[in-house]
Design a protein around this motif. Structure first.
Motif, PDB file in Angstrom:
ATOM      1  N   VAL A 344       0.721  -1.670   0.017  1.00  0.00           N
ATOM      2  CA  VAL A 344      -0.520  -0.366   0.002  1.00  0.00           C
ATOM      3  C   VAL A 344       0.685   1.279  -0.510  1.00  0.00           C
ATOM      4  CG1 VAL A 344      -1.836   1.236   0.836  1.00  0.00           C
ATOM      5  CG2 VAL A 344      -1.942  -1.077   1.701  1.00  0.00           C
ATOM      6  N   LEU A 345       0.724   2.212  -0.621  1.00  0.00           N
ATOM      7  CA  LEU A 345       1.382   2.897  -1.841  1.00  0.00           C
ATOM      8  C   LEU A 345       0.650   4.429  -0.615  1.00  0.00           C
ATOM      9  CD1 LEU A 345       3.292   3.025  -4.310  1.00  0.00           C
ATOM     10  CD2 LEU A 345       4.053   1.868  -2.341  1.00  0.00           C
ATOM     11  N   THR A 346       1.334   5.488  -0.479  1.00  0.00           N
ATOM     12  CA  THR A 346       0.350   6.492   0.772  1.00  0.00           C
ATOM     13  C   THR A 346       0.874   7.493   0.225  1.00  0.00           C
ATOM     14  OG1 THR A 346       1.569   6.074   3.004  1.00  0.00           O
ATOM     15  CG2 THR A 346      -0.548   4.327   2.517  1.00  0.00           C
ATOM     16  N   PRO A 347       0.995   8.373  -1.460  1.00  0.00           N
ATOM     17  CA  PRO A 347       1.059   9.431  -1.591  1.00  0.00           C
ATOM     18  C   PRO A 347       0.227  10.925  -1.129  1.00  0.00           C
ATOM     19  CG  PRO A 347       0.716   8.596  -2.891  1.00  0.00           C
ATOM     20  CD  PRO A 347       0.369   7.439  -2.343  1.00  0.00           C
ATOM     21  N   HIS A 348       0.849  12.315  -0.790  1.00  0.00           N
ATOM     22  CA  HIS A 348       0.722  12.859  -0.866  1.00  0.00           C
ATOM     23  C   HIS A 348       0.539  13.852  -2.548  1.00  0.00           C
ATOM     24  CE1 HIS A 348       3.878  14.983  -0.668  1.00  0.00           C
ATOM     25  NE2 HIS A 348       4.056  15.213   1.020  1.00  0.00           N
ATOM     26  N   PHE A 375       2.833   0.393 -10.302  1.00  0.00           N
ATOM     27  CA  PHE A 375       3.876  -0.527  -9.310  1.00  0.00           C
ATOM     28  C   PHE A 375       3.071  -2.028  -8.837  1.00  0.00           C
ATOM     29  CE2 PHE A 375       5.433   3.494  -9.085  1.00  0.00           C
ATOM     30  CZ  PHE A 375       6.301   3.512  -8.569  1.00  0.00           C
ATOM     31  N   GLY A 376       1.784  -2.375  -9.466  1.00  0.00           N
ATOM     32  CA  GLY A 376       1.530  -3.344  -8.701  1.00  0.00           C
ATOM     33  C   GLY A 376       1.245  -3.234  -7.396  1.00  0.00           C
ATOM     34  N   ALA A 377       0.796  -2.124  -6.666  1.00  0.00           N
ATOM     35  CA  ALA A 377      -0.004  -1.652  -5.715  1.00  0.00           C
ATOM     36  C   ALA A 377      -1.812  -1.048  -5.703  1.00  0.00           C
ATOM     37  CB  ALA A 377       1.505  -1.238  -5.020  1.00  0.00           C
ATOM     38  N   THR A 378      -1.469  -1.112  -4.621  1.00  0.00           N
ATOM     39  CA  THR A 378      -2.289  -0.408  -3.888  1.00  0.00           C
ATOM     40  C   THR A 378      -2.564   1.190  -3.749  1.00  0.00           C
ATOM     41  OG1 THR A 378      -3.578  -2.335  -2.834  1.00  0.00           O
ATOM     42  CG2 THR A 378      -4.524  -0.072  -2.331  1.00  0.00           C
ATOM     43  N   VAL A 379      -2.950   1.992  -4.024  1.00  0.00           N
ATOM     44  CA  VAL A 379      -2.182   3.313  -4.176  1.00  0.00           C
ATOM     45  C   VAL A 379      -3.228   3.902  -3.599  1.00  0.00           C
ATOM     46  CG1 VAL A 379      -1.762   5.612  -4.641  1.00  0.00           C
ATOM     47  CG2 VAL A 379      -0.876   3.404  -5.879  1.00  0.00           C
ATOM     48  N   LEU A 380      -3.209   5.206  -2.244  1.00  0.00           N
ATOM     49  CA  LEU A 380      -3.779   5.856  -1.856  1.00  0.00           C
ATOM     50  C   LEU A 380      -3.698   7.051  -1.709  1.00  0.00           C
ATOM     51  CD1 LEU A 380      -5.590   6.033   2.209  1.00  0.00           C
ATOM     52  CD2 LEU A 380      -4.006   7.914   1.524  1.00  0.00           C
ATOM     53  N   LEU A 381      -4.702   8.023  -2.894  1.00  0.00           N
ATOM     54  CA  LEU A 381      -3.921   9.307  -2.914  1.00  0.00           C
ATOM     55  C   LEU A 381      -4.485  10.246  -1.199  1.00  0.00           C
ATOM     56  CD1 LEU A 381      -2.353  11.834  -4.715  1.00  0.00           C
ATOM     57  CD2 LEU A 381      -4.464  11.369  -6.051  1.00  0.00           C
ATOM     58  N   LYS A 382      -3.858  11.119  -0.802  1.00  0.00           N
ATOM     59  CA  LYS A 382      -4.107  11.869  -0.153  1.00  0.00           C
ATOM     60  C   LYS A 382      -5.031  13.006  -0.066  1.00  0.00           C
ATOM     61  CE  LYS A 382      -1.163  10.099   3.175  1.00  0.00           C
ATOM     62  NZ  LYS A 382       0.830  10.654   3.869  1.00  0.00           N
ATOM     63  N   GLY A 383      -5.679  13.900   0.139  1.00  0.00           N
ATOM     64  CA  GLY A 383      -7.337  14.518  -0.013  1.00  0.00           C
ATOM     65  C   GLY A 383      -7.905  15.127   0.306  1.00  0.00           C
ATOM     66  N   ASN A 384      -8.905  15.683   0.349  1.00  0.00           N
ATOM     67  CA  ASN A 384      -9.459  16.397   1.133  1.00  0.00           C
ATOM     68  C   ASN A 384     -10.746  15.132   0.502  1.00  0.00           C
ATOM     69  OD1 ASN A 384     -12.793  17.402   0.408  1.00  0.00           O
ATOM     70  ND2 ASN A 384     -11.410  18.701   1.765  1.00  0.00           N
TER      71      ASN A 384
END
Length: 473
Positions: A344-348, A375-384
Protein backbone atom coordinates in the motif's frame (compact mmCIF):
# COMPACT_ATOMS: atom_id res chain seq x y z
CA UNK A 1 -21.62 0.86 0.45
CA UNK A 2 -22.14 3.69 -2.03
CA UNK A 3 -21.53 3.05 -5.73
CA UNK A 4 -20.70 5.75 -8.29
CA UNK A 5 -21.64 5.46 -11.95
CA UNK A 6 -20.42 7.18 -15.09
CA UNK A 7 -22.85 9.15 -17.22
CA UNK A 8 -22.64 6.40 -19.85
CA UNK A 9 -23.61 3.74 -17.30
CA UNK A 10 -26.63 5.79 -16.19
CA UNK A 11 -27.77 6.37 -19.77
CA UNK A 12 -27.39 2.65 -20.56
CA UNK A 13 -29.56 1.80 -17.54
CA UNK A 14 -32.16 4.39 -18.56
CA UNK A 15 -32.48 3.07 -22.11
CA UNK A 16 -34.69 0.01 -21.40
CA UNK A 17 -36.94 2.08 -19.12
CA UNK A 18 -37.34 4.80 -21.73
CA UNK A 19 -38.24 2.14 -24.28
CA UNK A 20 -40.80 0.45 -22.06
CA UNK A 21 -42.52 3.45 -20.44
CA UNK A 22 -44.81 6.01 -22.07
CA UNK A 23 -43.11 9.16 -23.25
CA UNK A 24 -42.25 11.54 -20.40
CA UNK A 25 -42.99 9.14 -17.52
CA UNK A 26 -39.35 8.73 -16.46
CA UNK A 27 -38.79 12.50 -16.47
CA UNK A 28 -41.90 13.12 -14.39
CA UNK A 29 -40.82 10.36 -11.99
CA UNK A 30 -37.51 12.18 -11.53
CA UNK A 31 -39.24 15.54 -11.25
CA UNK A 32 -41.57 14.28 -8.52
CA UNK A 33 -38.55 13.20 -6.44
CA UNK A 34 -36.85 16.52 -7.15
CA UNK A 35 -39.94 18.52 -6.15
CA UNK A 36 -40.29 16.50 -2.95
CA UNK A 37 -36.67 17.23 -2.01
CA UNK A 38 -37.08 20.94 -2.80
CA UNK A 39 -40.27 21.11 -0.75
CA UNK A 40 -38.42 19.58 2.21
CA UNK A 41 -35.62 22.10 1.79
CA UNK A 42 -38.09 24.99 1.67
CA UNK A 43 -39.79 23.78 4.85
CA UNK A 44 -36.43 23.41 6.59
CA UNK A 45 -35.36 26.92 5.59
CA UNK A 46 -38.62 28.88 5.67
CA UNK A 47 -41.13 26.67 7.43
CA UNK A 48 -43.49 26.31 4.46
CA UNK A 49 -43.98 25.67 0.76
CA UNK A 50 -47.23 27.59 0.40
CA UNK A 51 -46.51 31.17 -0.56
CA UNK A 52 -42.77 30.68 -1.04
CA UNK A 53 -41.04 31.62 -4.28
CA UNK A 54 -38.92 29.30 -6.40
CA UNK A 55 -37.14 30.10 -9.64
CA UNK A 56 -35.90 27.49 -12.11
CA UNK A 57 -32.88 28.46 -14.21
CA UNK A 58 -33.42 26.33 -17.28
CA UNK A 59 -31.02 25.10 -19.93
CA UNK A 60 -31.81 23.03 -22.97
CA UNK A 61 -32.70 19.35 -22.90
CA UNK A 62 -33.88 16.99 -20.19
CA UNK A 63 -32.06 18.65 -17.29
CA UNK A 64 -34.06 21.82 -17.90
CA UNK A 65 -37.18 19.70 -18.33
CA UNK A 66 -36.67 18.15 -14.90
CA UNK A 67 -36.34 21.63 -13.36
CA UNK A 68 -39.49 22.89 -15.09
CA UNK A 69 -41.58 19.87 -14.12
CA UNK A 70 -40.40 20.21 -10.49
CA UNK A 71 -41.27 23.93 -10.50
CA UNK A 72 -44.69 22.99 -11.94
CA UNK A 73 -45.33 20.52 -9.12
CA UNK A 74 -44.25 23.10 -6.53
CA UNK A 75 -46.59 25.64 -8.13
CA UNK A 76 -49.42 23.14 -7.70
CA UNK A 77 -48.48 22.91 -4.00
CA UNK A 78 -48.94 26.64 -3.57
CA UNK A 79 -45.49 28.05 -4.27
CA UNK A 80 -44.97 30.95 -6.65
CA UNK A 81 -42.86 29.69 -9.56
CA UNK A 82 -40.79 31.57 -12.13
CA UNK A 83 -38.29 30.39 -14.73
CA UNK A 84 -35.32 31.94 -16.47
CA UNK A 85 -34.92 30.33 -19.92
CA UNK A 86 -31.29 30.45 -21.02
CA UNK A 87 -32.02 28.93 -24.42
CA UNK A 88 -35.72 29.50 -25.16
CA UNK A 89 -35.65 27.84 -28.60
CA UNK A 90 -34.39 24.57 -27.08
CA UNK A 91 -36.36 24.51 -23.83
CA UNK A 92 -38.20 21.23 -23.17
CA UNK A 93 -41.55 21.99 -24.83
CA UNK A 94 -43.91 19.74 -22.85
CA UNK A 95 -42.42 20.74 -19.51
CA UNK A 96 -42.63 24.43 -20.40
CA UNK A 97 -46.26 24.06 -21.47
CA UNK A 98 -47.15 22.34 -18.18
CA UNK A 99 -45.27 25.03 -16.24
CA UNK A 100 -47.20 27.84 -17.91
CA UNK A 101 -50.51 25.99 -17.56
CA UNK A 102 -49.92 25.73 -13.79
CA UNK A 103 -49.40 29.49 -13.55
CA UNK A 104 -45.63 29.61 -13.73
CA UNK A 105 -44.11 32.78 -15.19
CA UNK A 106 -41.09 33.15 -17.48
CA UNK A 107 -38.89 36.04 -16.30
CA UNK A 108 -35.65 37.60 -17.61
CA UNK A 109 -33.76 37.27 -14.30
CA UNK A 110 -34.11 35.62 -10.91
CA UNK A 111 -36.43 37.82 -8.82
CA UNK A 112 -34.75 39.23 -5.69
CA UNK A 113 -37.58 37.86 -3.53
CA UNK A 114 -36.87 34.26 -4.57
CA UNK A 115 -36.54 31.82 -1.68
CA UNK A 116 -34.80 29.04 -3.63
CA UNK A 117 -33.29 28.58 -7.10
CA UNK A 118 -33.40 25.33 -9.07
CA UNK A 119 -30.29 24.76 -11.21
CA UNK A 120 -31.47 23.01 -14.37
CA UNK A 121 -28.76 24.32 -16.69
CA UNK A 122 -26.35 21.47 -17.47
CA UNK A 123 -26.97 17.76 -16.98
CA UNK A 124 -24.61 14.80 -16.74
CA UNK A 125 -23.81 15.03 -20.45
CA UNK A 126 -22.60 18.61 -20.19
CA UNK A 127 -18.97 19.67 -20.27
CA UNK A 128 -17.09 22.71 -19.06
CA UNK A 129 -17.87 25.82 -17.10
CA UNK A 130 -21.05 27.88 -17.17
CA UNK A 131 -21.45 29.95 -20.29
CA UNK A 132 -21.56 33.74 -19.83
CA UNK A 133 -25.35 34.12 -19.61
CA UNK A 134 -25.68 31.36 -17.01
CA UNK A 135 -22.59 32.60 -15.14
CA UNK A 136 -24.16 36.06 -14.87
CA UNK A 137 -27.40 34.62 -13.50
CA UNK A 138 -25.68 32.56 -10.83
CA UNK A 139 -23.28 35.34 -9.88
CA UNK A 140 -26.37 37.38 -9.00
CA UNK A 141 -27.85 34.40 -7.12
CA UNK A 142 -24.63 34.08 -5.08
CA UNK A 143 -24.57 37.82 -4.40
CA UNK A 144 -28.16 37.66 -3.13
CA UNK A 145 -27.31 34.59 -1.02
CA UNK A 146 -30.21 32.57 -2.44
CA UNK A 147 -29.86 28.82 -1.82
CA UNK A 148 -29.62 26.59 -4.87
CA UNK A 149 -30.85 23.03 -5.41
CA UNK A 150 -28.99 21.47 -8.36
CA UNK A 151 -30.62 18.95 -10.69
CA UNK A 152 -28.36 15.87 -10.94
CA UNK A 153 -25.10 17.86 -10.73
CA UNK A 154 -24.22 21.49 -10.02
CA UNK A 155 -23.81 23.01 -13.47
CA UNK A 156 -20.23 23.78 -14.42
CA UNK A 157 -18.66 20.93 -12.40
CA UNK A 158 -17.29 17.96 -14.32
CA UNK A 159 -19.44 14.89 -13.69
CA UNK A 160 -16.52 12.45 -13.79
CA UNK A 161 -13.74 14.35 -11.99
CA UNK A 162 -15.45 17.03 -9.92
CA UNK A 163 -13.10 19.57 -11.52
CA UNK A 164 -14.10 23.22 -11.92
CA UNK A 165 -12.51 25.12 -14.79
CA UNK A 166 -14.52 28.34 -14.61
CA UNK A 167 -17.83 29.69 -13.30
CA UNK A 168 -19.94 26.99 -11.66
CA UNK A 169 -23.04 26.68 -9.54
CA UNK A 170 -22.63 26.63 -5.76
CA UNK A 171 -25.34 24.23 -4.63
CA UNK A 172 -26.65 23.82 -1.12
CA UNK A 173 -28.29 20.55 -2.18
CA UNK A 174 -27.88 18.32 -5.21
CA UNK A 175 -30.69 15.93 -6.12
CA UNK A 176 -29.56 13.11 -8.39
CA UNK A 177 -31.46 10.33 -10.09
CA UNK A 178 -30.95 6.58 -10.35
CA UNK A 179 -27.40 6.41 -9.01
CA UNK A 180 -24.60 8.53 -7.62
CA UNK A 181 -22.03 9.94 -10.03
CA UNK A 182 -18.31 10.49 -9.25
CA UNK A 183 -18.85 14.25 -8.91
CA UNK A 184 -21.03 13.63 -5.86
CA UNK A 185 -17.93 12.55 -3.95
CA UNK A 186 -15.23 14.45 -5.81
CA UNK A 187 -16.91 17.84 -6.31
CA UNK A 188 -18.57 20.56 -4.28
CA UNK A 189 -22.21 19.46 -4.43
CA UNK A 190 -23.57 20.39 -1.02
CA UNK A 191 -25.79 17.74 0.50
CA UNK A 192 -26.54 15.02 -2.03
CA UNK A 193 -29.91 13.27 -2.15
CA UNK A 194 -30.60 10.25 -4.37
CA UNK A 195 -33.99 9.72 -6.02
CA UNK A 196 -34.76 6.14 -7.04
CA UNK A 197 -36.29 6.16 -10.53
CA UNK A 198 -36.18 2.41 -11.03
CA UNK A 199 -32.83 1.93 -12.78
CA UNK A 200 -31.29 -1.56 -12.77
CA UNK A 201 -27.62 -0.79 -12.15
CA UNK A 202 -24.82 -3.33 -11.74
CA UNK A 203 -22.18 -3.12 -9.03
CA UNK A 204 -19.68 -0.36 -9.78
CA UNK A 205 -15.90 -0.38 -9.43
CA UNK A 206 -15.93 3.13 -7.93
CA UNK A 207 -17.32 3.08 -4.39
CA UNK A 208 -17.10 4.49 -0.93
CA UNK A 209 -17.47 2.83 2.43
CA UNK A 210 -20.18 4.11 4.74
CA UNK A 211 -20.17 3.93 8.53
CA UNK A 212 -21.92 0.53 8.66
CA UNK A 213 -19.40 -0.91 6.18
CA UNK A 214 -16.46 0.30 8.24
CA UNK A 215 -18.01 -0.96 11.46
CA UNK A 216 -18.51 -4.42 9.95
CA UNK A 217 -14.86 -4.57 8.87
CA UNK A 218 -13.17 -3.02 11.90
CA UNK A 219 -11.29 -5.72 13.84
CA UNK A 220 -12.84 -6.91 17.09
CA UNK A 221 -11.29 -9.66 19.21
CA UNK A 222 -13.19 -12.92 19.34
CA UNK A 223 -13.55 -15.14 22.39
CA UNK A 224 -10.65 -17.35 21.30
CA UNK A 225 -8.28 -14.57 20.18
CA UNK A 226 -5.04 -13.71 21.88
CA UNK A 227 -2.55 -10.89 21.32
CA UNK A 228 -0.91 -12.74 18.44
CA UNK A 229 -4.00 -13.88 16.54
CA UNK A 230 -5.41 -10.35 16.39
CA UNK A 231 -2.52 -9.17 14.25
CA UNK A 232 0.98 -8.04 15.10
CA UNK A 233 1.90 -4.74 13.49
CA UNK A 234 5.54 -3.84 12.84
CA UNK A 235 6.51 -0.15 12.67
CA UNK A 236 9.71 0.98 10.93
CA UNK A 237 9.61 4.73 11.38
CA UNK A 238 11.25 7.70 13.03
CA UNK A 239 14.82 8.73 13.58
CA UNK A 240 16.87 10.89 15.88
CA UNK A 241 15.74 13.86 13.78
CA UNK A 242 12.05 12.86 13.64
CA UNK A 243 11.11 10.77 16.67
CA UNK A 244 7.62 12.23 16.64
CA UNK A 245 6.78 10.38 13.43
CA UNK A 246 7.53 7.08 15.14
CA UNK A 247 5.43 8.04 18.16
CA UNK A 248 2.44 9.05 16.03
CA UNK A 249 2.62 6.10 13.66
CA UNK A 250 3.02 3.53 16.44
CA UNK A 251 0.37 5.18 18.60
CA UNK A 252 -2.10 5.05 15.73
CA UNK A 253 -1.51 1.31 15.34
CA UNK A 254 -2.10 0.90 19.09
CA UNK A 255 -5.35 2.88 18.92
CA UNK A 256 -6.65 1.09 15.84
CA UNK A 257 -6.60 -2.52 16.90
CA UNK A 258 -5.96 -4.83 19.82
CA UNK A 259 -3.18 -7.37 19.57
CA UNK A 260 0.49 -6.51 19.56
CA UNK A 261 2.69 -3.75 18.16
CA UNK A 262 6.42 -4.03 17.54
CA UNK A 263 8.61 -1.02 16.87
CA UNK A 264 12.10 -1.26 15.36
CA UNK A 265 14.37 1.73 14.99
CA UNK A 266 16.41 4.45 16.61
CA UNK A 267 13.43 6.14 18.32
CA UNK A 268 12.68 3.11 20.50
CA UNK A 269 13.13 4.92 23.81
CA UNK A 270 10.78 7.73 22.82
CA UNK A 271 8.17 5.33 21.47
CA UNK A 272 8.13 3.16 24.58
CA UNK A 273 7.95 6.21 26.85
CA UNK A 274 4.70 7.14 25.12
CA UNK A 275 3.38 3.63 24.48
CA UNK A 276 4.76 1.20 27.09
CA UNK A 277 2.69 -1.64 25.61
CA UNK A 278 4.85 -1.57 22.45
CA UNK A 279 7.68 -4.11 22.16
CA UNK A 280 10.75 -2.28 20.87
CA UNK A 281 13.88 -3.51 19.12
CA UNK A 282 16.90 -1.71 17.66
CA UNK A 283 16.53 -3.16 14.15
CA UNK A 284 13.95 -4.84 11.92
CA UNK A 285 15.86 -8.10 12.05
CA UNK A 286 15.55 -8.14 15.84
CA UNK A 287 11.90 -7.15 15.97
CA UNK A 288 10.39 -10.61 15.92
CA UNK A 289 7.44 -11.92 13.98
CA UNK A 290 4.82 -9.50 12.61
CA UNK A 291 1.85 -9.75 10.24
CA UNK A 292 2.38 -6.43 8.44
CA UNK A 293 5.01 -3.68 8.25
CA UNK A 294 4.63 0.09 8.11
CA UNK A 295 7.77 1.76 6.79
CA UNK A 296 8.74 5.35 6.14
CA UNK A 297 7.40 8.10 8.41
CA UNK A 298 10.35 10.15 9.68
CA UNK A 299 12.76 7.42 8.59
CA UNK A 300 15.09 9.55 6.51
CA UNK A 301 16.59 8.55 3.18
CA UNK A 302 20.14 7.50 4.11
CA UNK A 303 21.70 4.06 3.66
CA UNK A 304 20.23 2.71 6.88
CA UNK A 305 16.76 3.92 5.87
CA UNK A 306 17.12 2.33 2.44
CA UNK A 307 18.20 -0.96 4.03
CA UNK A 308 15.14 -0.82 6.28
CA UNK A 309 12.82 -0.27 3.31
CA UNK A 310 14.49 -3.07 1.39
CA UNK A 311 14.11 -5.41 4.36
CA UNK A 312 10.37 -4.78 4.60
CA UNK A 313 9.72 -5.11 0.88
CA UNK A 314 11.75 -8.33 0.67
CA UNK A 315 9.40 -10.02 3.14
CA UNK A 316 6.26 -11.89 2.12
CA UNK A 317 4.16 -9.66 4.38
CA UNK A 318 1.81 -6.74 3.61
CA UNK A 319 3.72 -3.45 3.68
CA UNK A 320 2.53 0.16 3.97
CA UNK A 321 5.03 2.51 2.27
CA UNK A 322 4.76 6.12 3.38
CA UNK A 323 6.66 9.42 3.57
CA UNK A 324 10.46 9.01 3.25
CA UNK A 325 10.01 5.44 2.03
CA UNK A 326 7.99 6.78 -0.91
CA UNK A 327 10.83 9.13 -1.80
CA UNK A 328 13.24 6.19 -1.89
CA UNK A 329 10.77 4.03 -3.80
CA UNK A 330 10.39 6.73 -6.47
CA UNK A 331 14.12 6.37 -7.14
CA UNK A 332 14.02 2.55 -6.94
CA UNK A 333 10.63 1.35 -8.26
CA UNK A 334 12.14 -2.08 -8.90
CA UNK A 335 11.86 -2.74 -5.15
CA UNK A 336 8.15 -3.59 -5.60
CA UNK A 337 8.35 -5.00 -9.14
CA UNK A 338 8.03 -8.65 -8.11
CA UNK A 339 6.17 -8.40 -4.80
CA UNK A 340 3.43 -10.98 -4.38
CA UNK A 341 2.33 -9.71 -0.96
CA UNK A 342 0.08 -6.64 -0.69
CA UNK A 343 1.77 -3.25 -0.87
CA UNK A 344 0.00 0.00 0.00
CA UNK A 345 1.51 3.30 -1.13
CA UNK A 346 0.17 6.42 0.62
CA UNK A 347 1.38 9.52 -1.25
CA UNK A 348 0.26 13.10 -0.97
CA UNK A 349 0.22 15.07 -4.22
CA UNK A 350 3.95 15.89 -4.14
CA UNK A 351 4.97 12.32 -3.42
CA UNK A 352 2.57 11.14 -6.11
CA UNK A 353 4.32 13.36 -8.65
CA UNK A 354 7.69 11.85 -7.73
CA UNK A 355 6.33 8.32 -8.10
CA UNK A 356 4.37 8.93 -11.30
CA UNK A 357 6.60 11.52 -12.95
CA UNK A 358 3.79 14.08 -13.02
CA UNK A 359 1.09 15.47 -10.68
CA UNK A 360 -2.25 13.67 -10.47
CA UNK A 361 -4.03 16.47 -12.33
CA UNK A 362 -7.79 17.06 -12.48
CA UNK A 363 -8.76 13.38 -12.90
CA UNK A 364 -7.42 12.05 -9.62
CA UNK A 365 -9.24 8.73 -9.94
CA UNK A 366 -7.73 7.89 -13.33
CA UNK A 367 -4.28 9.02 -12.19
CA UNK A 368 -4.41 6.91 -9.03
CA UNK A 369 -5.54 3.88 -11.00
CA UNK A 370 -2.63 4.31 -13.41
CA UNK A 371 -0.12 4.48 -10.59
CA UNK A 372 -1.61 1.40 -8.90
CA UNK A 373 -1.25 -0.52 -12.14
CA UNK A 374 2.29 0.72 -12.75
CA UNK A 375 3.53 -0.30 -9.29
CA UNK A 376 1.36 -3.37 -8.82
CA UNK A 377 0.24 -1.86 -5.51
CA UNK A 378 -2.76 -0.35 -3.80
CA UNK A 379 -2.36 3.44 -3.94
CA UNK A 380 -3.96 5.87 -1.50
CA UNK A 381 -3.78 9.43 -2.81
CA UNK A 382 -4.33 11.80 0.07
CA UNK A 383 -6.54 14.83 -0.23
CA UNK A 384 -9.83 16.34 0.86
CA UNK A 385 -11.28 13.41 -1.06
CA UNK A 386 -8.93 10.49 -0.55
CA UNK A 387 -8.71 8.12 -3.54
CA UNK A 388 -7.72 4.49 -2.96
CA UNK A 389 -7.11 2.41 -6.10
CA UNK A 390 -6.44 -1.32 -6.14
CA UNK A 391 -4.48 -3.05 -8.90
CA UNK A 392 -7.75 -4.62 -10.08
CA UNK A 393 -9.17 -1.15 -10.76
CA UNK A 394 -11.61 -1.18 -7.86
CA UNK A 395 -11.38 2.28 -6.35
CA UNK A 396 -12.67 3.77 -3.11
CA UNK A 397 -13.43 7.43 -2.49
CA UNK A 398 -13.43 8.97 0.96
CA UNK A 399 -14.70 12.56 1.20
CA UNK A 400 -13.28 13.97 4.42
CA UNK A 401 -16.03 16.51 5.01
CA UNK A 402 -13.39 19.09 5.96
CA UNK A 403 -9.66 19.77 5.92
CA UNK A 404 -8.89 19.16 9.59
CA UNK A 405 -6.62 16.23 8.68
CA UNK A 406 -4.35 18.58 6.71
CA UNK A 407 -1.83 18.99 9.51
CA UNK A 408 1.76 17.87 10.06
CA UNK A 409 2.03 14.27 11.22
CA UNK A 410 -1.51 13.38 10.18
CA UNK A 411 -0.19 11.07 7.47
CA UNK A 412 1.95 9.23 10.03
CA UNK A 413 -1.23 8.50 11.97
CA UNK A 414 -3.00 7.23 8.85
CA UNK A 415 -0.19 4.89 7.86
CA UNK A 416 -0.12 3.35 11.34
CA UNK A 417 -3.85 2.77 11.15
CA UNK A 418 -3.62 1.08 7.75
CA UNK A 419 -0.79 -1.15 8.97
CA UNK A 420 -2.79 -2.33 11.96
CA UNK A 421 -5.80 -3.15 9.77
CA UNK A 422 -3.59 -5.07 7.34
CA UNK A 423 -2.09 -7.03 10.22
CA UNK A 424 -5.58 -7.91 11.41
CA UNK A 425 -6.32 -9.50 8.03
CA UNK A 426 -8.18 -6.87 6.01
CA UNK A 427 -7.55 -6.74 2.26
CA UNK A 428 -5.35 -3.77 1.28
CA UNK A 429 -8.02 -1.67 -0.45
CA UNK A 430 -10.53 -2.14 2.34
CA UNK A 431 -7.87 -1.55 5.01
CA UNK A 432 -6.84 1.73 3.39
CA UNK A 433 -10.45 2.84 2.82
CA UNK A 434 -11.58 1.96 6.36
CA UNK A 435 -8.56 3.71 7.88
CA UNK A 436 -9.14 6.82 5.77
CA UNK A 437 -12.79 6.90 6.85
CA UNK A 438 -12.03 6.70 10.57
CA UNK A 439 -9.02 9.03 10.24
CA UNK A 440 -11.25 11.73 8.72
CA UNK A 441 -13.88 11.20 11.43
CA UNK A 442 -11.20 11.45 14.12
CA UNK A 443 -9.86 14.68 12.59
CA UNK A 444 -13.34 16.22 12.50
CA UNK A 445 -14.00 15.08 16.09
CA UNK A 446 -10.72 16.59 17.29
CA UNK A 447 -11.66 19.91 15.71
CA UNK A 448 -15.04 19.87 17.45
CA UNK A 449 -13.52 18.99 20.83
CA UNK A 450 -11.43 21.86 22.24
CA UNK A 451 -10.23 19.76 25.19
CA UNK A 452 -8.91 21.52 28.26
CA UNK A 453 -8.01 24.58 26.20
CA UNK A 454 -8.86 25.65 22.65
CA UNK A 455 -5.96 24.66 20.40
CA UNK A 456 -5.71 23.98 16.66
CA UNK A 457 -6.22 20.44 15.48
CA UNK A 458 -2.98 18.46 15.48
CA UNK A 459 -1.89 14.94 14.59
CA UNK A 460 -1.71 14.09 18.30
CA UNK A 461 -5.30 15.19 18.77
CA UNK A 462 -6.42 13.16 15.75
CA UNK A 463 -4.68 10.15 17.27
CA UNK A 464 -6.48 10.72 20.56
CA UNK A 465 -9.87 10.63 18.82
CA UNK A 466 -9.46 7.39 16.84
CA UNK A 467 -11.20 5.24 19.41
CA UNK A 468 -14.04 7.73 19.73
CA UNK A 469 -14.50 7.73 15.96
CA UNK A 470 -14.62 3.93 15.91
CA UNK A 471 -17.09 3.82 18.81
CA UNK A 472 -19.42 6.18 16.96
CA UNK A 473 -19.59 4.08 13.77
Amino acid sequence: MRHYYTADAIRAAEAPLLASLPDGVLMRRAAYGLATAIAAELRARTGAVLGRQVCAVVGSGDNGGDALWAATLLRRRGAAATAVLLNPEHTHAKALAAFRAAGGRVVPAVPPSTDLVIDGVIGISGKGALRPAAAEVFAAVDAADIPVVAVDIPSGIDVQTGAVTGPAVHAAVTVTFGGYKPVHALGECGRVELVDIGLDLPAADLLSLEAADVKARWPKPGRHDDKYTQGVTGILAGSATYPGAAILCTGAAVATASGMKRYAGSAAAEVVSHWPEVVAAPSPQAAGRVQAWVVGPGLGTDENAFATLTFALNTDLPVVVDADALTMLAAHPDLVANRAAPTVLTPHAGEFARLAGSPPGADRVAATRRLAEAFGATVLLKGNVTVIAEVSGTTYLNPAGGSWAATAGSGDVLSGMIGALLASGLAPGEAAAAAAFVHARAANASAADPGPAPVPTSASRILAHIRQAVAEL
